[in-house]
Scaffold this motif. Structure first.
Motif, PDB file in Angstrom:
ATOM      1  N   TYR A 250      -2.640   6.778  -9.554  1.00 10.90           N
ATOM      2  CA  TYR A 250      -2.020   6.010  -8.482  1.00 10.90           C
ATOM      3  C   TYR A 250      -1.179   6.905  -7.566  1.00 10.90           C
ATOM      4  O   TYR A 250      -1.047   6.614  -6.368  1.00 10.90           O
ATOM      5  CB  TYR A 250      -1.165   4.873  -9.028  1.00 10.90           C
ATOM      6  CG  TYR A 250      -0.667   3.991  -7.900  1.00 10.90           C
ATOM      7  CD1 TYR A 250      -1.565   3.201  -7.183  1.00 10.90           C
ATOM      8  CD2 TYR A 250       0.664   3.989  -7.524  1.00 10.90           C
ATOM      9  CE1 TYR A 250      -1.139   2.418  -6.122  1.00 10.90           C
ATOM     10  CE2 TYR A 250       1.108   3.208  -6.466  1.00 10.90           C
ATOM     11  CZ  TYR A 250       0.200   2.425  -5.771  1.00 10.90           C
ATOM     12  OH  TYR A 250       0.623   1.670  -4.710  1.00 10.90           O
TER      13      TYR A 250
ATOM     14  N   TRP B  66      -1.704  -1.868 -12.998  1.00 13.02           N
ATOM     15  CA  TRP B  66      -2.880  -2.697 -12.696  1.00 13.02           C
ATOM     16  C   TRP B  66      -4.104  -1.836 -12.427  1.00 13.02           C
ATOM     17  O   TRP B  66      -5.219  -2.188 -12.830  1.00 13.02           O
ATOM     18  CB  TRP B  66      -2.597  -3.596 -11.488  1.00 13.02           C
ATOM     19  CG  TRP B  66      -1.641  -4.714 -11.752  1.00 13.02           C
ATOM     20  CD1 TRP B  66      -0.502  -4.995 -11.076  1.00 13.02           C
ATOM     21  CD2 TRP B  66      -1.739  -5.713 -12.788  1.00 13.02           C
ATOM     22  NE1 TRP B  66       0.128  -6.096 -11.614  1.00 13.02           N
ATOM     23  CE2 TRP B  66      -0.615  -6.564 -12.666  1.00 13.02           C
ATOM     24  CE3 TRP B  66      -2.664  -5.961 -13.801  1.00 13.02           C
ATOM     25  CZ2 TRP B  66      -0.399  -7.646 -13.513  1.00 13.02           C
ATOM     26  CZ3 TRP B  66      -2.438  -7.039 -14.646  1.00 13.02           C
ATOM     27  CH2 TRP B  66      -1.331  -7.856 -14.502  1.00 13.02           C
TER      28      TRP B  66
ATOM     29  N   GLY C 269      -0.657  -6.091  -4.848  1.00 16.68           N
ATOM     30  CA  GLY C 269       0.546  -5.274  -5.010  1.00 16.68           C
ATOM     31  C   GLY C 269       0.635  -4.156  -3.984  1.00 16.68           C
ATOM     32  O   GLY C 269       1.711  -3.883  -3.435  1.00 16.68           O
ATOM     33  N   VAL C 270      -0.497  -3.506  -3.721  1.00 14.71           N
ATOM     34  CA  VAL C 270      -0.508  -2.421  -2.735  1.00 14.71           C
ATOM     35  C   VAL C 270      -0.206  -2.963  -1.344  1.00 14.71           C
ATOM     36  O   VAL C 270       0.536  -2.345  -0.574  1.00 14.71           O
ATOM     37  CB  VAL C 270      -1.874  -1.701  -2.756  1.00 14.71           C
ATOM     38  CG1 VAL C 270      -2.000  -0.737  -1.575  1.00 14.71           C
ATOM     39  CG2 VAL C 270      -2.053  -0.939  -4.065  1.00 14.71           C
TER      40      VAL C 270
ATOM     41  N   ARG D  87       5.468   0.208  -5.868  1.00 19.67           N
ATOM     42  CA  ARG D  87       5.705  -0.436  -7.158  1.00 19.67           C
ATOM     43  C   ARG D  87       4.984   0.305  -8.293  1.00 19.67           C
ATOM     44  O   ARG D  87       3.800   0.625  -8.177  1.00 19.67           O
ATOM     45  CB  ARG D  87       5.212  -1.883  -7.131  1.00 19.67           C
ATOM     46  CG  ARG D  87       5.985  -2.815  -6.201  1.00 19.67           C
ATOM     47  CD  ARG D  87       5.318  -4.169  -6.167  1.00 19.67           C
ATOM     48  NE  ARG D  87       5.997  -5.099  -5.293  1.00 19.67           N
ATOM     49  CZ  ARG D  87       6.943  -5.942  -5.685  1.00 19.67           C
ATOM     50  NH1 ARG D  87       7.315  -5.971  -6.952  1.00 19.67           N
ATOM     51  NH2 ARG D  87       7.519  -6.760  -4.833  1.00 19.67           N
TER      52      ARG D  87
ATOM     53  N   ARG E 159       3.566  -0.610  -1.581  1.00 17.18           N
ATOM     54  CA  ARG E 159       2.848   0.472  -2.267  1.00 17.18           C
ATOM     55  C   ARG E 159       3.713   1.209  -3.274  1.00 17.18           C
ATOM     56  O   ARG E 159       3.193   1.981  -4.090  1.00 17.18           O
ATOM     57  CB  ARG E 159       2.326   1.483  -1.240  1.00 17.18           C
ATOM     58  CG  ARG E 159       1.270   0.933  -0.316  1.00 17.18           C
ATOM     59  CD  ARG E 159       0.704   2.011   0.583  1.00 17.18           C
ATOM     60  NE  ARG E 159       1.650   2.454   1.591  1.00 17.18           N
ATOM     61  CZ  ARG E 159       2.048   3.708   1.774  1.00 17.18           C
ATOM     62  NH1 ARG E 159       1.626   4.652   0.966  1.00 17.18           N
ATOM     63  NH2 ARG E 159       2.891   4.022   2.731  1.00 17.18           N
TER      64      ARG E 159
ATOM     65  N   ARG F  63       4.170  -1.069 -11.049  1.00 17.16           N
ATOM     66  CA  ARG F  63       3.179  -1.992 -11.609  1.00 17.16           C
ATOM     67  C   ARG F  63       1.810  -1.831 -10.947  1.00 17.16           C
ATOM     68  O   ARG F  63       0.789  -2.152 -11.553  1.00 17.16           O
ATOM     69  CB  ARG F  63       3.663  -3.429 -11.472  1.00 17.16           C
ATOM     70  CG  ARG F  63       3.695  -3.969 -10.054  1.00 17.16           C
ATOM     71  CD  ARG F  63       4.236  -5.379  -9.991  1.00 17.16           C
ATOM     72  NE  ARG F  63       5.633  -5.439 -10.389  1.00 17.16           N
ATOM     73  CZ  ARG F  63       6.388  -6.533 -10.288  1.00 17.16           C
ATOM     74  NH1 ARG F  63       5.845  -7.660  -9.847  1.00 17.16           N
ATOM     75  NH2 ARG F  63       7.647  -6.510 -10.648  1.00 17.16           N
ATOM     76  N   ASN F  64       1.774  -1.338  -9.709  1.00 15.50           N
ATOM     77  CA  ASN F  64       0.485  -1.076  -9.071  1.00 15.50           C
ATOM     78  C   ASN F  64      -0.320  -0.060  -9.874  1.00 15.50           C
ATOM     79  O   ASN F  64      -1.537  -0.192 -10.027  1.00 15.50           O
ATOM     80  CB  ASN F  64       0.685  -0.553  -7.646  1.00 15.50           C
ATOM     81  CG  ASN F  64       1.317  -1.577  -6.732  1.00 15.50           C
ATOM     82  OD1 ASN F  64       1.275  -2.773  -7.007  1.00 15.50           O
ATOM     83  ND2 ASN F  64       1.911  -1.119  -5.639  1.00 15.50           N
TER      84      ASN F  64
ATOM     85  N   TYR G  21      -1.501   6.646  -3.728  1.00 15.64           N
ATOM     86  CA  TYR G  21      -0.341   6.435  -2.854  1.00 15.64           C
ATOM     87  C   TYR G  21      -0.277   7.510  -1.773  1.00 15.64           C
ATOM     88  O   TYR G  21      -0.017   7.220  -0.602  1.00 15.64           O
ATOM     89  CB  TYR G  21       0.949   6.433  -3.664  1.00 15.64           C
ATOM     90  CG  TYR G  21       2.180   6.304  -2.795  1.00 15.64           C
ATOM     91  CD1 TYR G  21       2.673   5.047  -2.454  1.00 15.64           C
ATOM     92  CD2 TYR G  21       2.818   7.424  -2.286  1.00 15.64           C
ATOM     93  CE1 TYR G  21       3.777   4.918  -1.627  1.00 15.64           C
ATOM     94  CE2 TYR G  21       3.922   7.310  -1.459  1.00 15.64           C
ATOM     95  CZ  TYR G  21       4.393   6.059  -1.132  1.00 15.64           C
ATOM     96  OH  TYR G  21       5.478   5.938  -0.304  1.00 15.64           O
TER      97      TYR G  21
ATOM     98  N   PHE H  86      -3.828  -5.565  -8.322  1.00  8.58           N
ATOM     99  CA  PHE H  86      -3.626  -4.225  -7.754  1.00  8.58           C
ATOM    100  C   PHE H  86      -3.678  -4.268  -6.229  1.00  8.58           C
ATOM    101  O   PHE H  86      -2.783  -3.731  -5.556  1.00  8.58           O
ATOM    102  CB  PHE H  86      -4.690  -3.272  -8.298  1.00  8.58           C
ATOM    103  CG  PHE H  86      -4.737  -1.948  -7.582  1.00  8.58           C
ATOM    104  CD1 PHE H  86      -3.720  -1.027  -7.747  1.00  8.58           C
ATOM    105  CD2 PHE H  86      -5.800  -1.629  -6.748  1.00  8.58           C
ATOM    106  CE1 PHE H  86      -3.748   0.188  -7.085  1.00  8.58           C
ATOM    107  CE2 PHE H  86      -5.846  -0.427  -6.089  1.00  8.58           C
ATOM    108  CZ  PHE H  86      -4.816   0.495  -6.247  1.00  8.58           C
TER     109      PHE H  86
END
Length: 331
Positions: A145, A30, A17-18, A24, A22, A26-27, A149, A14
């Motif tokens: 998320y 995770w 990925g961030v 995505r 940012r 998938r973040n 974000y 996570f």
């Protein structure tokens, strides 16, 4: 202990990925996996812990289950009725009401499953619960998320601001769209104060029930509030979020713009707009403007449904694999 240690792995994915991007999806996954493992760790800690800490954790989980199973659906149904009264009848305005009824349906299905009516019926109901659990996990992950974000990244220092359109009332800017424009004005004024007034692109075509294009009404709104006419560019052909972003980027390119751009929309729409910008390979983050509280549940549900549709094949395969595993274990 094992769940607490296991949570470190998705937490690292996570964070990486961030840092990398940012925008995505998938973040969000995770983040959800990390929180789920931590929740399981707390649950086992509650079972193993003696004395008042274990009792407190146990009551906390009971309260959580009651909230998810009864308080949440009642609140969603009440919100759905309120949205219908204020916004009128429509599928998008029905979402929170339908979500509340669906949660009650899941609770009833779980209760029916405990009755042990036979392996075939149990397998069918269990499969429905598996799909419901998968959808609930994704929704919570994306909701949390989206909040993360919206709280990250810079707020100022942009060379261009793209304001995504929303519906008009005839030729008037409604409160939802006005909040986006007001946020864009604040970004513009900060740029003026720093000696770098950004370009502002207003993006939105004309719907069948609108007297003018959204972009034209947005431009007039900005000019009346002090944004110079020569700093406002108009994109009046788009009808979707993807077109808002793609056509606005084209307008900026036609005017020879180069620099750092940001998109502005409402807070519930921020993450999907960011994911769309990434898919279009635009170097653009998204800022959120406030939204009336009563409108948020239905709006977040609509955004969630749109994100699911964007990768419907992947989600269908994932649900199929989970259901197949469940049937294999049960039958």
């Amino acid at each position: 202990m094992i769940f607490g240690i296991a949570a470190i792995v998705p937490a690292l994915f996570f964070v990486v990925g961030v840092v990398r991007d940012r925008r995505r999806v998938r973040n969000a996954v995770w983040l959800g996996v990390t929180l789920l493992l931590l929740l399981l760790w707390l649950l086992f800690r509650a079972v193993e812990t003696e004395g008042w800490p274990g009792v407190a954790l146990g009551y906390g989980f009971v309260a959580l289950l009651l909230g998810l199973g009864f308080v949440l659906p009642v609140a969603l149904i009440a919100n759905g009725v309120l949205v219908l009264r204020r916004e009128g009848f429509g599928l998008a305005n029905l979402l929170s009401l339908l979500a509340g009824l669906a949660i009650f349906g899941v609770v009833a299905a779980f209760g029916f499953l405990t009755a042990r009516t036979g392996p075939v019926v149990d397998a069918v109901i269990g499969s429905l619960l598996v799909v419901a659990a998968y959808v609930a996990f994704l929704f919570v992950s994306l909701l949390l998320y989206s909040i993360v974000y919206g709280s990250l990244g810079r707020r100022t220092g942009f060379d261009a601001v793209v304001v995504l359109g929303a519906g008009l009332n005839g030729d008037r800017v409604p409160p939802l769209l006005a909040s986006r424009l007001d946020r864009a004005i604040r970004v513009y004024e900060h740029g003026v104060g720093a000696g770098r007034p950004p370009l502002v692109v207003v993006s939105g075509g004309q719907g069948p029930d609108e007297d003018v294009s959204e972009a034209a009404a947005m431009r007039d709104y900005l000019v009346r509030r002090g944004v110079p006419d020569d700093r406002v560019l108009v994109e009046d052909r788009s009808t979707t979020t993807e077109q808002n972003l793609a056509y606005s980027a084209r307008v900026l390119a036609e005017h020879g713009w180069q620099g750092r751009a940001v998109g502005v929309t409402n807070n519930f729409h921020v993450f999907r707009a960011a994911v769309t910008a990434r898919r279009l390979r635009l170097r653009m983050q998204i800022l959120g403007a406030p939204t009336a509280a009563y409108f948020l549940p239905s709006a977040f549900l609509r955004e969630f449904a749109a994100l699911l549709v964007q990768n419907k094949v992947g989600h269908t395969v994932a649900c199929g694999l989970l259901v197949g595993l469940h049937l294999f274990l049960v039958l």
